[in-house]
Design a protein around this motif. Structure first.
Motif, PDB file in Angstrom:
ATOM      1  N   ALA A 161       0.855  -1.183   0.000  1.00  0.00           N
ATOM      2  CA  ALA A 161       0.000   0.000   0.000  1.00  0.00           C
ATOM      3  C   ALA A 161       0.894   1.237   0.000  1.00  0.00           C
ATOM      4  O   ALA A 161       2.098   1.158   0.284  1.00  0.00           O
ATOM      5  CB  ALA A 161      -0.900   0.005   1.228  1.00  0.00           C
ATOM      6  N   LEU A 162       0.286   2.434  -0.295  1.00  0.00           N
ATOM      7  CA  LEU A 162       1.069   3.673  -0.333  1.00  0.00           C
ATOM      8  C   LEU A 162       0.378   4.755   0.495  1.00  0.00           C
ATOM      9  O   LEU A 162      -0.834   4.935   0.405  1.00  0.00           O
ATOM     10  CB  LEU A 162       1.208   4.157  -1.788  1.00  0.00           C
ATOM     11  N   GLU A 220      -2.778  10.883 -11.884  1.00  0.00           N
ATOM     12  CA  GLU A 220      -3.100   9.814 -12.831  1.00  0.00           C
ATOM     13  C   GLU A 220      -2.346   8.533 -12.451  1.00  0.00           C
ATOM     14  O   GLU A 220      -2.924   7.434 -12.385  1.00  0.00           O
ATOM     15  CB  GLU A 220      -2.731  10.264 -14.258  1.00  0.00           C
ATOM     16  N   MET A 221      -1.053   8.725 -12.121  1.00  0.00           N
ATOM     17  CA  MET A 221      -0.213   7.597 -11.713  1.00  0.00           C
ATOM     18  C   MET A 221      -0.769   6.946 -10.431  1.00  0.00           C
ATOM     19  O   MET A 221      -0.791   5.718 -10.310  1.00  0.00           O
ATOM     20  CB  MET A 221       1.199   8.121 -11.445  1.00  0.00           C
ATOM     21  N   LEU A 222      -1.240   7.797  -9.479  1.00  0.00           N
ATOM     22  CA  LEU A 222      -1.776   7.272  -8.215  1.00  0.00           C
ATOM     23  C   LEU A 222      -3.083   6.510  -8.447  1.00  0.00           C
ATOM     24  O   LEU A 222      -3.316   5.457  -7.856  1.00  0.00           O
ATOM     25  CB  LEU A 222      -2.013   8.413  -7.214  1.00  0.00           C
ATOM     26  N   ARG A 223      -3.924   7.037  -9.335  1.00  0.00           N
ATOM     27  CA  ARG A 223      -5.196   6.362  -9.621  1.00  0.00           C
ATOM     28  C   ARG A 223      -4.946   4.998 -10.256  1.00  0.00           C
ATOM     29  O   ARG A 223      -5.641   4.029  -9.961  1.00  0.00           O
ATOM     30  CB  ARG A 223      -6.077   7.233 -10.532  1.00  0.00           C
ATOM     31  N   GLU A 224      -3.955   4.939 -11.143  1.00  0.00           N
ATOM     32  CA  GLU A 224      -3.552   3.657 -11.749  1.00  0.00           C
ATOM     33  C   GLU A 224      -3.165   2.647 -10.672  1.00  0.00           C
ATOM     34  O   GLU A 224      -3.651   1.526 -10.626  1.00  0.00           O
ATOM     35  CB  GLU A 224      -2.324   3.864 -12.662  1.00  0.00           C
ATOM     36  N   LEU A 225      -2.260   3.117  -9.782  1.00  0.00           N
ATOM     37  CA  LEU A 225      -1.757   2.235  -8.720  1.00  0.00           C
ATOM     38  C   LEU A 225      -2.888   1.764  -7.802  1.00  0.00           C
ATOM     39  O   LEU A 225      -2.889   0.626  -7.315  1.00  0.00           O
ATOM     40  CB  LEU A 225      -0.693   2.973  -7.894  1.00  0.00           C
ATOM     41  N   VAL A 260      -4.210   3.339  -1.624  1.00  0.00           N
ATOM     42  CA  VAL A 260      -3.366   4.535  -1.697  1.00  0.00           C
ATOM     43  C   VAL A 260      -4.046   5.640  -0.893  1.00  0.00           C
ATOM     44  O   VAL A 260      -5.205   5.966  -1.155  1.00  0.00           O
ATOM     45  CB  VAL A 260      -3.188   5.007  -3.159  1.00  0.00           C
ATOM     46  N   VAL A 261      -3.356   6.192   0.127  1.00  0.00           N
ATOM     47  CA  VAL A 261      -3.905   7.332   0.880  1.00  0.00           C
ATOM     48  C   VAL A 261      -3.109   8.568   0.498  1.00  0.00           C
ATOM     49  O   VAL A 261      -1.891   8.610   0.678  1.00  0.00           O
ATOM     50  CB  VAL A 261      -3.817   7.117   2.405  1.00  0.00           C
ATOM     51  N   GLN A 262      -3.814   9.587  -0.033  1.00  0.00           N
ATOM     52  CA  GLN A 262      -3.133  10.817  -0.443  1.00  0.00           C
ATOM     53  C   GLN A 262      -3.764  12.017   0.258  1.00  0.00           C
ATOM     54  O   GLN A 262      -4.984  12.154   0.302  1.00  0.00           O
ATOM     55  CB  GLN A 262      -3.250  11.005  -1.964  1.00  0.00           C
ATOM     56  N   SER A 263      -2.938  12.887   0.843  1.00  0.00           N
ATOM     57  CA  SER A 263      -3.443  14.119   1.452  1.00  0.00           C
ATOM     58  C   SER A 263      -2.319  15.138   1.512  1.00  0.00           C
ATOM     59  O   SER A 263      -1.138  14.788   1.540  1.00  0.00           O
ATOM     60  CB  SER A 263      -3.973  13.855   2.866  1.00  0.00           C
ATOM     61  N   TYR A 264      -2.687  16.440   1.524  1.00  0.00           N
ATOM     62  CA  TYR A 264      -1.689  17.486   1.735  1.00  0.00           C
ATOM     63  C   TYR A 264      -1.598  17.839   3.216  1.00  0.00           C
ATOM     64  O   TYR A 264      -0.771  18.627   3.618  1.00  0.00           O
ATOM     65  CB  TYR A 264      -2.037  18.738   0.926  1.00  0.00           C
ATOM     66  N   ASN A 265      -2.494  17.305   4.047  1.00  0.00           N
ATOM     67  CA  ASN A 265      -2.498  17.665   5.471  1.00  0.00           C
ATOM     68  C   ASN A 265      -2.874  16.435   6.296  1.00  0.00           C
ATOM     69  O   ASN A 265      -4.033  16.020   6.298  1.00  0.00           O
ATOM     70  CB  ASN A 265      -3.493  18.812   5.717  1.00  0.00           C
ATOM     71  N   PHE A 266      -1.899  15.866   6.997  1.00  0.00           N
ATOM     72  CA  PHE A 266      -2.129  14.648   7.768  1.00  0.00           C
ATOM     73  C   PHE A 266      -2.380  14.920   9.259  1.00  0.00           C
ATOM     74  O   PHE A 266      -2.229  14.042  10.084  1.00  0.00           O
ATOM     75  CB  PHE A 266      -0.960  13.672   7.587  1.00  0.00           C
ATOM     76  N   SER A 267      -2.752  16.168   9.604  1.00  0.00           N
ATOM     77  CA  SER A 267      -3.124  16.454  10.990  1.00  0.00           C
ATOM     78  C   SER A 267      -4.479  15.811  11.272  1.00  0.00           C
ATOM     79  O   SER A 267      -5.471  16.085  10.587  1.00  0.00           O
ATOM     80  CB  SER A 267      -3.230  17.972  11.211  1.00  0.00           C
ATOM     81  N   ALA A 324      -6.502  -2.171   3.964  1.00  0.00           N
ATOM     82  CA  ALA A 324      -7.668  -1.708   3.204  1.00  0.00           C
ATOM     83  C   ALA A 324      -7.701  -2.313   1.808  1.00  0.00           C
ATOM     84  O   ALA A 324      -6.683  -2.754   1.272  1.00  0.00           O
ATOM     85  CB  ALA A 324      -7.649  -0.179   3.112  1.00  0.00           C
ATOM     86  N   LYS A 325      -8.893  -2.294   1.233  1.00  0.00           N
ATOM     87  CA  LYS A 325      -9.054  -2.726  -0.161  1.00  0.00           C
ATOM     88  C   LYS A 325      -8.371  -1.725  -1.090  1.00  0.00           C
ATOM     89  O   LYS A 325      -8.234  -0.549  -0.748  1.00  0.00           O
ATOM     90  CB  LYS A 325     -10.548  -2.777  -0.511  1.00  0.00           C
ATOM     91  N   PRO A 326      -8.005  -2.169  -2.300  1.00  0.00           N
ATOM     92  CA  PRO A 326      -7.431  -1.221  -3.258  1.00  0.00           C
ATOM     93  C   PRO A 326      -8.360  -0.031  -3.459  1.00  0.00           C
ATOM     94  O   PRO A 326      -9.590  -0.173  -3.367  1.00  0.00           O
ATOM     95  CB  PRO A 326      -7.318  -2.056  -4.555  1.00  0.00           C
ATOM     96  N   GLY A 327      -7.801   1.143  -3.729  1.00  0.00           N
ATOM     97  CA  GLY A 327      -8.599   2.349  -3.922  1.00  0.00           C
ATOM     98  C   GLY A 327      -7.784   3.565  -3.552  1.00  0.00           C
ATOM     99  O   GLY A 327      -6.774   3.450  -2.856  1.00  0.00           O
ATOM    100  N   LEU A 328      -8.242   4.750  -4.016  1.00  0.00           N
ATOM    101  CA  LEU A 328      -7.564   6.005  -3.684  1.00  0.00           C
ATOM    102  C   LEU A 328      -8.371   6.677  -2.578  1.00  0.00           C
ATOM    103  O   LEU A 328      -9.549   6.975  -2.758  1.00  0.00           O
ATOM    104  CB  LEU A 328      -7.487   6.911  -4.919  1.00  0.00           C
ATOM    105  N   TYR A 329      -7.771   6.877  -1.412  1.00  0.00           N
ATOM    106  CA  TYR A 329      -8.467   7.423  -0.246  1.00  0.00           C
ATOM    107  C   TYR A 329      -7.909   8.777   0.160  1.00  0.00           C
ATOM    108  O   TYR A 329      -6.699   9.009   0.067  1.00  0.00           O
ATOM    109  CB  TYR A 329      -8.303   6.480   0.960  1.00  0.00           C
ATOM    110  N   SER A 330      -8.782   9.674   0.633  1.00  0.00           N
ATOM    111  CA  SER A 330      -8.315  10.901   1.288  1.00  0.00           C
ATOM    112  C   SER A 330      -8.095  10.583   2.760  1.00  0.00           C
ATOM    113  O   SER A 330      -8.570   9.562   3.265  1.00  0.00           O
ATOM    114  CB  SER A 330      -9.364  12.011   1.147  1.00  0.00           C
ATOM    115  N   PHE A 331      -7.397  11.479   3.467  1.00  0.00           N
ATOM    116  CA  PHE A 331      -7.171  11.235   4.896  1.00  0.00           C
ATOM    117  C   PHE A 331      -8.485  11.354   5.671  1.00  0.00           C
ATOM    118  O   PHE A 331      -8.696  10.670   6.671  1.00  0.00           O
ATOM    119  CB  PHE A 331      -6.109  12.192   5.441  1.00  0.00           C
ATOM    120  N   GLU A 332      -9.366  12.236   5.198  1.00  0.00           N
ATOM    121  CA  GLU A 332     -10.696  12.320   5.807  1.00  0.00           C
ATOM    122  C   GLU A 332     -11.417  10.980   5.755  1.00  0.00           C
ATOM    123  O   GLU A 332     -12.076  10.576   6.713  1.00  0.00           O
ATOM    124  CB  GLU A 332     -11.546  13.350   5.071  1.00  0.00           C
ATOM    125  N   GLU A 333     -11.303  10.282   4.619  1.00  0.00           N
ATOM    126  CA  GLU A 333     -11.964   8.970   4.503  1.00  0.00           C
ATOM    127  C   GLU A 333     -11.356   7.969   5.475  1.00  0.00           C
ATOM    128  O   GLU A 333     -12.059   7.125   6.031  1.00  0.00           O
ATOM    129  CB  GLU A 333     -11.870   8.456   3.067  1.00  0.00           C
TER     130      GLU A 333
END
Lengths: 218, 218, 218, 218
Positions: free
Chosen positions: D66-67, D80-85, D91-98, D200-209
């Motif tokens: 996982a990433l 685009e690269m993250l959605r592919e992966l 994959v959890v992507q966020s600009y703010n991990f507070s 978690a299952k594959p998917g692109l997640y925000s930190f809120e999720e």
């Protein structure tokens, strides 16, 4: 200003170097060895531990340098050594070099009488690793107010240290709130002490006295 | 203490009567008429309006009573009248009888120099009916610090009045926070002024001077 | 909205009249007697005392009016009476009509799980006349978080009531802070309850349910 | 949990290692070179810079890891690269991990409607080196409330970052206050994201999720 630093590789030594960025480090003393650029320091900083004190004092005498010492756990014999040195050079000694806390102590000592018929309580907040409660600083601030009062200690997360002194009567609340942001808090106070000591007359000074003197200069 | 009250039926007059509950009201003056128990008041309180001033001054002279005056909108000729009266009795005049705000003003005037190389900003919060910003009190506190600074005014809900004076450097924050709880805030200050005036020498005093004098008594 | 008011001359009755200034008072009930403009109220407000309840319930039935009841000290038999009435009209019952406190309770109940590995402490501040500690509201908020925690109670001056729920981990502090400004705090919540009750289906509602329903309307 | 770390020698890489002290670092990638203990990581952490992304993605595919990615300044092609992966792994992507800021955002988005007829203002405080005002976080929180409001930005000393969202009506004030204590604030959020992603299952997640999912677990 040219300064020497005892314990330059420790955490406190590194914070001091950051805060003293506009000044010249010309002498260091560490367990691993010593270094000097060959010139004389105006002031020597020692925030290391009591075992270093004799060497620190020897260096101050050798160079005619003032001393700022924040080492904790000093014994009577250590203070005796400092008083001896203070006949020759300026020595500033304190266990707490926070400008804000020392200023607050002075303000409370001078003005708590305004609020002598108000209620008073103190709240302090520190990280959950801190074992003692209330904090030494909270007790010091309470002493400055000149009267006992309820104290509340919160121990949560990684809070470096908040102190709130709260007065209230029927119609108003006046609170004095201090927050330590980071460990660098003491280093900026140490800088102010060093700038004072570099030009002060010989004598043993508390950090409060350093602050009080700054009021007299226009 | 025996006191007289000009404007005893108004909102401020009623707050004063609540705060003066341990003292004896012996004289009242209102648009509807006057009343006296026949004895002499030690002090007369006037928080009404400038048009009442001549009658108030006349009563002070007649009874040899001190005066505490919190009326707003006084003109030069009114101050002239007060200075005249002050040759004979103690007169305390102020536009703000909050003990906390006046204490804070004194503290900032005396000690802001500790923080002259720190950043400073002021935040004040008042109810959404208040039209002016920043508040007169915020400006007064800023003047006491002796330097300009950014001011922030929040206008929300029914907040009676918060003032926060915030100093910060790299390692710490020290803030002085005042909160008015209710309209009674001024009445407790007026009580302190009355207790002072009842025994003070003739002269025109500010409320700050009343507070300063309280420091000198042991 | 047309409303009736039980206890219109009491302190709470007067606060309600201030908050309901845009609505029409058409019925009052007091110890001294009753008054009506002859028309039907949409809702009847009762913040008086349990002895008035039978008459209040009778009036609700007579007029088909909804009920908002904030009376404290209700007994089981009183609740039985309210449940009976609630088959016919909407009844909102709560011991605390503060919108902020009820909202905070809902938020803490739903989201404290975010912070389950953080430290938690609660600080509440009230005037020095308040005898119990911690406050009932502080206990209610703690229950909403779903876990025990240290509680700190300050009793100073005339503070109407502050509640601070503080979560912290190593790197951050999140606090939820409520301040009651004045006694009118409950009157605005009562207004919201009345507006809800005037159009709601018959049933017995808590004030939390009133707030939750407001979320569903777009 | 076994984790890989891109940029392990940078400031953020070091904060992550401190927060992940109970987990096993089994793979590092740096400009100076790479290292692996030969086993597979459950999750790879990347808080470095966009240029490292292709290598990070290659490693995730190779190991089925996982990433968690907190790199700022990502471009459309990076997403685009993250959605592919994310078709293959979580994959959890966020600009703010507070955790606190993201929790506050969720709370404000869900419950600001409670206070839609209250006044709202936001105050944020940051160190004096911060150039932009209001802060991106303050704007994000304001957006979460769903309405414009006055914003106040203080720039003082070394404050890491305070955000206060203040609602008030005639009778009460409710404020949501967040304080960043130190740079480690994001590392504890990253840890929570990693623990989520590892199972978690594959998917692109925000930190809120990620936070929202933690509510569903009992």
């Amino acid at each position: 200003m040219r300064y020497g630093l005892v314990g330059s590789t420790g955490r406190m030594g590194q914070e001091i170097q950051k805060a003293f960025v506009d000044h010249t480090l010309c002498l260091t003393v560490n367990y691993e060895g010593s270094w000097s650029d060959g010139g004389k320091p105006d002031v020597i900083m020692d925030f290391s531990n009591p075992s270093c004190l004799p060497e620190t004092v020897r260096l101050c005498r050798e160079h005619g340098a003032a001393l700022v010492i924040g080492t904790t756990g000093l014994k009577d014999s250590d203070f005796e050594m400092l008083r001896e040195l203070a006949r020759q050079v300026a020595v500033v000694q304190s266990y707490n070099f926070s400008i804000g806390i020392n200023a607050l102590k002075i303000i409370l000592a001078n003005y708590s009488k305004f609020f002598e018929d108000w209620d008073l309580e103190i709240v302090e907040i520190h990280h959950n690793k801190k074992k003692d409660a209330p904090s030494g600083t909270a007790i010091m601030l309470q002493n400055a107010t000149g009267r006992p009062c309820p104290m509340h200690s919160l121990r949560i997360g990684g809070v470096p240290g908040d102190h709130n002194v709260i007065f209230s009567n029927e119609g108003e609340v006046l609170s004095f709130n201090h927050r330590a942001i980071s460990r660098s808090v003491f280093a900026y106070g140490a800088l102010r002490a060093a700038e004072f000591a570099a030009t002060a007359k010989p004598g043993l000074y508390s950090f409060e006295e350093v602050l009080q003197c700054s009021l007299k200069k226009s």
